[in-house]
Scaffold this motif. Sequence first.
Motif, PDB file in Angstrom:
ATOM      1  N   THR A 431       0.831  -1.206   0.000  1.00 36.01           N
ATOM      2  CA  THR A 431       0.000   0.000   0.000  1.00 36.01           C
ATOM      3  C   THR A 431       0.866   1.257   0.000  1.00 36.01           C
ATOM      4  O   THR A 431       1.953   1.265   0.575  1.00 36.01           O
ATOM      5  CB  THR A 431      -0.934   0.037   1.237  1.00 36.01           C
ATOM      6  N   SER A 433      -0.737   4.060   1.005  1.00 35.86           N
ATOM      7  CA  SER A 433      -1.560   4.947   1.827  1.00 35.86           C
ATOM      8  C   SER A 433      -1.172   4.954   3.296  1.00 35.86           C
ATOM      9  O   SER A 433      -1.695   5.737   4.076  1.00 35.86           O
ATOM     10  CB  SER A 433      -3.037   4.549   1.714  1.00 35.86           C
ATOM     11  N   GLY A 463      -3.574  -2.082  -0.864  1.00 34.28           N
ATOM     12  CA  GLY A 463      -3.201  -2.188  -2.274  1.00 34.28           C
ATOM     13  C   GLY A 463      -4.266  -2.815  -3.156  1.00 34.28           C
ATOM     14  O   GLY A 463      -3.962  -3.294  -4.252  1.00 34.28           O
ATOM     15  N   SER A 484      -6.971   4.311  -1.688  1.00 36.36           N
ATOM     16  CA  SER A 484      -6.587   5.016  -2.921  1.00 36.36           C
ATOM     17  C   SER A 484      -7.404   4.591  -4.132  1.00 36.36           C
ATOM     18  O   SER A 484      -7.582   5.384  -5.058  1.00 36.36           O
ATOM     19  CB  SER A 484      -5.097   4.837  -3.191  1.00 36.36           C
TER      20      SER A 484
HETATM   21  C1  LIG Z   1      -5.250   1.781   6.703  1.00 36.07           C
HETATM   22  C2  LIG Z   1      -4.550   0.612   6.151  1.00 36.07           C
HETATM   23  N1  LIG Z   1      -4.273  -0.460   6.930  1.00 36.07           N
HETATM   24  C3  LIG Z   1      -3.648  -1.428   6.294  1.00 36.07           C
HETATM   25  S1  LIG Z   1      -3.359  -1.039   4.674  1.00 36.07           S
HETATM   26  C4  LIG Z   1      -4.134   0.464   4.860  1.00 36.07           C
HETATM   27  C5  LIG Z   1      -4.273   1.444   3.770  1.00 36.07           C
HETATM   28  C6  LIG Z   1      -4.967   0.888   2.567  1.00 36.07           C
HETATM   29  O1  LIG Z   1      -4.969   1.839   1.572  1.00 36.07           O
HETATM   30  P1  LIG Z   1      -4.916   1.465   0.034  1.00 36.07           P
HETATM   31  O2  LIG Z   1      -6.241   0.862  -0.316  1.00 36.07           O
HETATM   32  O3  LIG Z   1      -4.711   2.778  -0.665  1.00 36.07           O
HETATM   33  O4  LIG Z   1      -3.764   0.540  -0.186  1.00 36.07           O
END
Ligand SMILES: Cc1ncsc1CCOP(=O)(O)O
Length: 505
Positions: A431, A433, A463, A484
């Motif tokens: 990820t 994010s 991801g 995202s």
């Molecule tokens: C808050 C969180 N916890 C594990 S991955 C994540 C973020 C996931 O974001 P994305 O969907 O953009 O990979």
Amino acid sequence: MNKQKPLMWIIAGQDSSGGAGIVADLLTTHDFDVTPSVVISALTAQNSQQLLGVEPCSVDFFKLQFDAIAMLQPCAIKVGMLANLEQVDVLTQTLHQLKRQQPDLKVVIDPVLVSSSGYNLGDVERVARFDRLFAEADLITPNIPELMTLTDTSIHSPEDLVKAAQQLAQRCQCAVLAKGGDSSFGERCVDVLCHFGSELVLSAPRIDTAHSHGTGCSLSSAIAAMLAHGYSLFDAVVAGKAYISRGLRLAVGQNSLPGAVAHWGRADQFADYPVIESSKTEIGRRYSALSNWPVAPQTAFARLDEQPGFYPLVDCFEWVEKLLHAGVRTLQLRIKEMAPAALKHCIFQSVQLAKQYRAQLFINDYWQLAIEAGAYGVHLGQEDIAANAVDLEAIARAGIRLGVSSHGEYELLRALALNPSYVAMGQVFATQSKVMPSAALGLTRFRQLCTLVDDCPIVAIGGIDLDNARPVIEAGADGLAVVSALSQSHAYLETIAKFNDIIGE
Ligand SMILES: Cc1ncsc1CCOP(=O)(O)O
Ligand SMILES: Cc1ncc(COP(=O)(O)OP(=O)(O)O)c(N)n1
Ligand SMILES: [Mg+2]
């Protein structure tokens, strides 16, 4: 596409009965999908009952085997029986050099000093020579007799076991997994992993079988194999212990002799996995567990009304509003930075609107505000739960659902022990994010983790996008949490529709 398997070196003795030593190690590496290279320390004539003789490999030939595999760079090394102190010294030097060249190399040493078949290399003088070897290890896995020899102590109680393991870990500056399977105290088998202040107490039912030859070899090989795959130490130990429980459960003897632990694949049943004890459980207290993990509240958490399905995470009311209008049924308000008054307002406003839509809105982190606002659910990570003295009983009593994050086997077991409304697993793919504490699980491991969960919805996170969503659902996810894939979409309504199509197929 054929992916190369990680390489693992095995340094151990051969057991003519095939139950322990190299044969057990190779069967284990096969089950864990790693490619083994082998350095034999000795031939032994033995079966599960007797050791008839040991023919050590000469030091020159021992060294030559290392020369032969020097080009096959390992991700992990498992060390089993060593035949004499010369071999201990050669191996110490070899590991020292390898670790200098490759600091992330993982070394697991099963200190075969005292075996069930009668092998004994351990006395107090010799032990001092082993300490230099142990200093190159990431983990050593003594049984109780070995731990007593290595620490020159007697072990008659859980307290003795923990004290000895801590002493050895401190002295050798590496993790120690003290295997309590041979203990006469307590009804359950308890293993304790000590490592510089962090510690893991695992318990499992005693399996009544005579066929346990090779359990120590197989456990250390399984742990090394999982470290080779990039598992964390805790995940590797938990999965290794489950592998041995499964092996003991399925073991059948050969003819009249007690036989060996079975090597019939990785554990894929929850029942084979150990219980992770914390300072809040009775066994955890006896073994002085440090972990602050709570037990499940008396009141069960409310269940979800609908499977989570497409589950976007957003950080403001405007997005909550847009998603509810678009028909999203499960969503999360995940705010990381906002002034207290604005935060409270945003949570209350969002909860109010989600109620009108009868949608499943989870509030991330702020469990007290979630209770105050009467939210549908709250999502908490394991650090949130362990560190912040969360009142789980209050959440459950308020009828608020709980979602809990997990990053691997160890955390999945801890999460399931709370009987939450759903469990989240990730990151499935890398990820962008969030900075994550561990590597991405990948689909294979995610699928394996899903097989352990019976009656709790699974939310995949990390991801996930429209290109990789389908196999995640096929692997066992009941919901796809995304950041995202939605926030970076130029046509969010279309993106939502496409995710719903994939999930609904
Ligand atoms: C808050 C969180 N916890 C594990 S991955 C994540 C973020 C996931 O974001 P994305 O969907 O953009 O990979
Ligand atoms: C559905 C879902 N899964 C995982 C997380 C991550 O929670 P946490 O580990 O507490 O990390 P933060 O989101 O608080 O950064 C989540 N929020 N939702
Ligand atoms: Mg959190």
